[in-house]
Design a protein around this motif. Structure first.
Motif, short mmCIF file in Angstrom:
data_model
loop_
_atom_site.label_atom_id
_atom_site.label_comp_id
_atom_site.label_asym_id
_atom_site.label_seq_id
_atom_site.Cartn_x
_atom_site.Cartn_y
_atom_site.Cartn_z
N VAL A 75 46.76 71.80 22.45
CA VAL A 75 47.06 70.82 23.50
C VAL A 75 45.77 70.12 23.94
CG1 VAL A 75 49.16 71.93 24.35
CG2 VAL A 75 46.92 72.64 25.25
N CYS A 98 45.65 66.67 25.53
CA CYS A 98 45.99 66.49 26.94
C CYS A 98 44.70 66.45 27.76
CB CYS A 98 46.89 67.62 27.42
SG CYS A 98 48.47 67.76 26.52
N MET A 106 47.41 67.14 35.04
CA MET A 106 47.15 66.98 33.61
C MET A 106 48.05 65.91 33.01
SD MET A 106 47.03 69.91 30.62
CE MET A 106 48.78 69.90 30.20
N THR A 107 47.43 64.98 32.30
CA THR A 107 48.17 63.99 31.54
C THR A 107 48.58 64.58 30.20
OG1 THR A 107 46.91 62.19 32.56
CG2 THR A 107 48.05 61.70 30.50
N ILE A 108 49.86 64.47 29.87
CA ILE A 108 50.39 65.07 28.65
C ILE A 108 50.26 64.05 27.51
CG2 ILE A 108 52.41 66.11 27.55
CD1 ILE A 108 53.47 66.69 30.40
N ALA A 109 49.62 64.49 26.43
CA ALA A 109 49.42 63.60 25.28
C ALA A 109 50.74 63.28 24.60
CB ALA A 109 48.46 64.24 24.29
N THR A 148 53.31 65.77 22.60
CA THR A 148 53.18 67.15 23.09
C THR A 148 54.36 67.45 24.01
OG1 THR A 148 50.77 67.06 22.98
CG2 THR A 148 51.74 68.76 24.38
#
Length: 403
Positions: A340, A343, A355-358, A361
């Protein structure tokens, strides 16, 4: 009702626990194999440099790690305060460099009490006549002799005499105090910055040796082979080279004091280690990051956005925010992690990380994420216990941390 220890002490675990299944999160996690590699690696590097190693214990304040470092061959431990010295002593350490000034009668009394043990060896720093006079008077009252080392600093840095003449004058002041013994000279190069940092650090190491030689020729030292010491966790190779170039080991006990190497990191010391490897073509392998903080995905309130159950109370944020590494899910044993690292943690609050989720993901509430850190000193001091784990993520030891 009997409470599970993990619910009583944050991050606590028993050796029978599995990190994914049994440990209350967030938790401070130390991976055993890279930890052992790092301890061996630095000890070998320092020994081959003709020096001794006194790791800075303020990084971890973990007596179990102190013992491992000493068992691998460390000369002693470096600490930053009288209270830290007492903690190290209680953990079995019997030789301490306190890379700081001993100021205040209450702190002096702590060291005087320890010095009643004749097996205990202690050295602290001085950089001003006022401190020299106060220490001389206090330890004379106690009927003891205190080992002191002159700290030599740089303009705009931290503590330390700013000129070579101040060093020589301070040596004379120490000589006038029968309760003090001048045992060496010390400096810290980590405050030297800028485009010319490398040349500045090399010049600083050479000046330390030059001053030590002048003091030795004047008969200022109480030891036949006085101590000369410097080195933090970023420039230790340059200090080792500087001492070697001046043949310091033949006339002095050369001591290096890196501390963060024991667990390394994923940030500033990872970058510093890359520079060490670039400067030293003979080093084919470097340190490995051993420390992580593990936490749950707590909330998924918006698309592409996760709230993680860790924050400023759990992880350092002064030198970069925590870095997502892998995802783990309960019930998958042995745990298999998904990458991850794409992210990004964008902010931390007391108990939360944003947290920004890529793209691509997929996360679920309850997922476990391991985070790398930058500047391990300020992650350790947020914990009272850490989990030492093997390759299968079994907890093999609960490590007490004493700040």
């Amino acid at each position: 009702m009997k409470l599970n220890k993990a619910l009583v002490l944050k991050g606590a675990a028993d050796p029978a626990d599995h990190l994914v299944r049994d440990v209350s999160l967030p938790a401070l996690v130390i991976h055993r194999d890279p930890l052992e590699h790092n301890i061996r690696w630095m000890q070998d590097f320092v020994s081959r440099s003709g020096a001794q190693l006194a790791p800075h214990g303020k990084t971890s304040m973990c007596p179990a790690l102190f013992r491992r470092q000493l068992e691998q061959g460390a000369w002693g431990m470096t600490l930053a305060s009288a209270v830290q010295t007492c903690t190290a002593y209680a953990g079995g350490v019997r030789r301490v460099l306190m890379a700081n000034q001993l100021v205040g009668r209450a702190n002096m009394a702590l060291i005087a009490d320890l010095q009643q043990d004749v097996t205990f060896e202690f050295h602290c720093m001085v950089d001003h006549p006022d401190n020299v006079q106060a220490l001389g008077a206090f330890f004379a009252e106690r009927g003891q002799r205190l080992n002191v080392m002159i700290e030599y600093g740089v303009v705009g840095g931290r503590c330390g005499c700013r000129t070579e003449q101040q060093v020589l004058d301070l040596a004379a002041a120490i000589r006038a105090q029968p309760a003090l013994a001048l045992t060496g000279i010390e400096g810290y190069e980590g405050v030297i910055h800028g485009d010319q940092a490398v040349s500045g650090i090399r010049a600083f190491a050479a000046s330390l040796v030059r001053l030590a030689l002048e003091l030795q020729q004047d008969g200022a030292f109480a030891l036949d082979k006085p101590i000369i010491t410097a080195s933090g966790s970023a420039w230790y190779d340059l200090i080792a080279e500087g001492f070697e170039a001046e043949a310091a080991s033949g006339r002095f006990l050369s001591i290096l004091r890196p501390g963060s190497y024991v667990v390394h990191d994923h940030g500033i010391y990872k970058d510093a280690q890359c520079c060490v490897l670039d400067r030293r073509s003979d080093l084919h392998e470097g340190l490995r990051p051993a420390l992580e903080v593990w936490a749950h995905v707590q909330s998924l309130p918006e698309p592409g956005f996760a709230v993680i159950a860790l924050g400023k109370r759990d992880v350092a944020y002064d030198a970069g925010l925590p870095m997502p590494l892998k995802r783990y899910r309960e019930g998958v044993l042995p745990a298999v992690g998904d990458d991850v690292s794409a992210c990004t943690v964008t902010a931390v609050m007391d108990q939360h990380a944003f947290m920004t989720i890529a793209a691509g993901t997929e996360l679920k509430v309850g997922d476990i994420i391991s985070f790398g850190t930058s500047h391990p000193c300020l992650t350790f001091d947020k914990w009272r216990t850490g989990c030492l784990v093997d390759e299968q993520l079994n907890v093999v030891e609960s490590l007490e941390i004493v700040f």
